[in-house]
Design a protein around this motif. Sequence first.
Motif, short mmCIF file in Angstrom:
data_model
loop_
_atom_site.label_atom_id
_atom_site.label_comp_id
_atom_site.label_asym_id
_atom_site.label_seq_id
_atom_site.Cartn_x
_atom_site.Cartn_y
_atom_site.Cartn_z
N MET A 1 0.86 -1.17 0.00
CA MET A 1 0.00 0.00 0.00
C MET A 1 0.90 1.23 0.00
SD MET A 1 -2.78 1.19 2.93
CE MET A 1 -3.48 -0.43 3.01
N GLY A 2 0.68 2.12 -0.93
CA GLY A 2 1.45 3.36 -1.01
C GLY A 2 1.00 4.37 0.01
N ARG A 3 1.66 5.51 -0.01
CA ARG A 3 1.36 6.58 0.96
C ARG A 3 -0.11 7.01 0.88
NH1 ARG A 3 3.64 8.20 5.68
NH2 ARG A 3 3.61 10.43 5.88
N GLN A 4 -0.63 7.16 -0.34
CA GLN A 4 -2.04 7.57 -0.47
C GLN A 4 -2.97 6.51 0.09
OE1 GLN A 4 -2.57 8.57 -4.62
NE2 GLN A 4 -2.30 10.74 -4.17
N GLY A 5 -2.62 5.24 -0.13
CA GLY A 5 -3.42 4.16 0.41
C GLY A 5 -3.41 4.15 1.93
N GLU A 6 -2.25 4.45 2.51
CA GLU A 6 -2.14 4.53 3.97
C GLU A 6 -3.00 5.67 4.51
OE1 GLU A 6 1.92 4.86 5.28
OE2 GLU A 6 2.54 3.31 3.87
N ILE A 7 -2.95 6.80 3.85
CA ILE A 7 -3.76 7.96 4.26
C ILE A 7 -5.24 7.61 4.17
CG2 ILE A 7 -4.43 10.33 3.68
CD1 ILE A 7 -1.48 10.69 2.71
N ARG A 8 -5.64 7.03 3.05
CA ARG A 8 -7.05 6.67 2.86
C ARG A 8 -7.51 5.70 3.95
NH1 ARG A 8 -7.17 4.54 -2.20
NH2 ARG A 8 -7.23 6.62 -3.05
N GLU A 9 -6.68 4.72 4.29
CA GLU A 9 -7.05 3.75 5.31
C GLU A 9 -7.15 4.40 6.69
OE1 GLU A 9 -8.10 0.62 7.63
OE2 GLU A 9 -8.39 0.93 5.49
N ARG A 10 -6.27 5.31 6.99
CA ARG A 10 -6.35 6.00 8.29
C ARG A 10 -7.61 6.85 8.37
NH1 ARG A 10 -0.21 7.61 9.98
NH2 ARG A 10 -1.15 7.75 12.05
N ILE A 11 -7.94 7.53 7.27
CA ILE A 11 -9.16 8.33 7.24
C ILE A 11 -10.38 7.43 7.37
CG2 ILE A 11 -10.61 9.81 5.79
CD1 ILE A 11 -7.96 11.01 4.70
N ARG A 12 -10.38 6.31 6.64
CA ARG A 12 -11.51 5.37 6.68
C ARG A 12 -11.74 4.88 8.11
NH1 ARG A 12 -12.81 0.94 8.06
NH2 ARG A 12 -10.69 0.33 8.55
N ALA A 13 -10.67 4.44 8.77
CA ALA A 13 -10.80 3.92 10.13
C ALA A 13 -11.27 5.01 11.09
CB ALA A 13 -9.46 3.34 10.58
N SER A 14 -10.76 6.21 10.91
CA SER A 14 -11.16 7.32 11.76
C SER A 14 -12.64 7.65 11.57
CB SER A 14 -10.30 8.54 11.45
OG SER A 14 -10.72 9.64 12.20
N LEU A 15 -13.06 7.75 10.32
CA LEU A 15 -14.46 8.06 10.05
C LEU A 15 -15.38 6.97 10.59
CD1 LEU A 15 -14.30 9.54 6.44
CD2 LEU A 15 -14.79 10.76 8.56
N GLU A 16 -14.99 5.74 10.42
CA GLU A 16 -15.80 4.63 10.94
C GLU A 16 -15.97 4.76 12.45
OE1 GLU A 16 -15.81 0.09 9.78
OE2 GLU A 16 -14.07 0.55 11.04
N LYS A 17 -14.88 5.03 13.13
CA LYS A 17 -14.89 5.17 14.58
C LYS A 17 -15.77 6.34 15.04
CE LYS A 17 -11.66 6.30 18.34
NZ LYS A 17 -10.22 6.50 18.65
N TYR A 18 -15.53 7.51 14.44
CA TYR A 18 -16.22 8.71 14.93
C TYR A 18 -17.65 8.84 14.42
CZ TYR A 18 -11.74 9.92 16.90
OH TYR A 18 -10.57 9.88 17.64
N ILE A 19 -17.94 8.32 13.25
CA ILE A 19 -19.33 8.32 12.79
C ILE A 19 -20.15 7.40 13.68
CG2 ILE A 19 -20.88 7.56 10.93
CD1 ILE A 19 -18.82 8.79 8.95
N SER A 20 -19.61 6.24 13.98
CA SER A 20 -20.31 5.29 14.86
C SER A 20 -20.57 5.93 16.22
CB SER A 20 -19.47 4.03 15.01
OG SER A 20 -20.07 3.15 15.92
N ALA A 21 -19.57 6.62 16.76
CA ALA A 21 -19.71 7.26 18.07
C ALA A 21 -20.66 8.45 18.06
CB ALA A 21 -18.33 7.70 18.57
N SER A 22 -20.85 9.06 16.89
CA SER A 22 -21.66 10.28 16.80
C SER A 22 -23.15 10.04 17.00
CB SER A 22 -21.45 10.96 15.45
OG SER A 22 -22.14 10.27 14.41
N GLY A 23 -23.60 8.84 16.65
CA GLY A 23 -25.03 8.56 16.71
C GLY A 23 -25.79 8.98 15.47
N TYR A 24 -25.11 9.66 14.54
CA TYR A 24 -25.74 10.03 13.28
C TYR A 24 -25.79 8.83 12.33
CZ TYR A 24 -25.00 15.03 14.34
OH TYR A 24 -25.00 16.27 14.91
N THR A 25 -26.81 8.81 11.49
CA THR A 25 -26.85 7.81 10.43
C THR A 25 -26.04 8.35 9.25
OG1 THR A 25 -28.79 8.76 9.34
CG2 THR A 25 -29.20 7.11 11.08
#
Length: 92
Positions: A1-25
């Motif tokens: 995975m290149g640098r862009q792939g690493e960035i995308r994965e970190r953003i994906r994991a972060s969004l998953e975590k914080y969207i879930s915690a937000s209570g928003y759909t």
Amino acid sequence: MGRQGEIRERIRASLEKYISASGYTQKEIAEKLGVSKSSITNWLKGKNSPDANLVMPICKLLNITVGQFYGEDEPKDRFLHYVIGKLKGNEE
């Protein structure tokens, strides 16, 4: 995975975590950000990442820092400096 792939994965994991915690759909988030629900779905699947102009609105909506958005808790992290440089158009 290149640098862009690493960035995308970190953003994906972060969004998953914080969207879930937000209570928003996904639909509610999409409406608040003015994007399609499929955009949110694609971000959460790691197919793509939000446009740079959405970073701050997402952070405000989810009540997180830019560092947390990029998967970092410490703003002095080298990775975060790299990403901020890229967003500003600097080559670091």
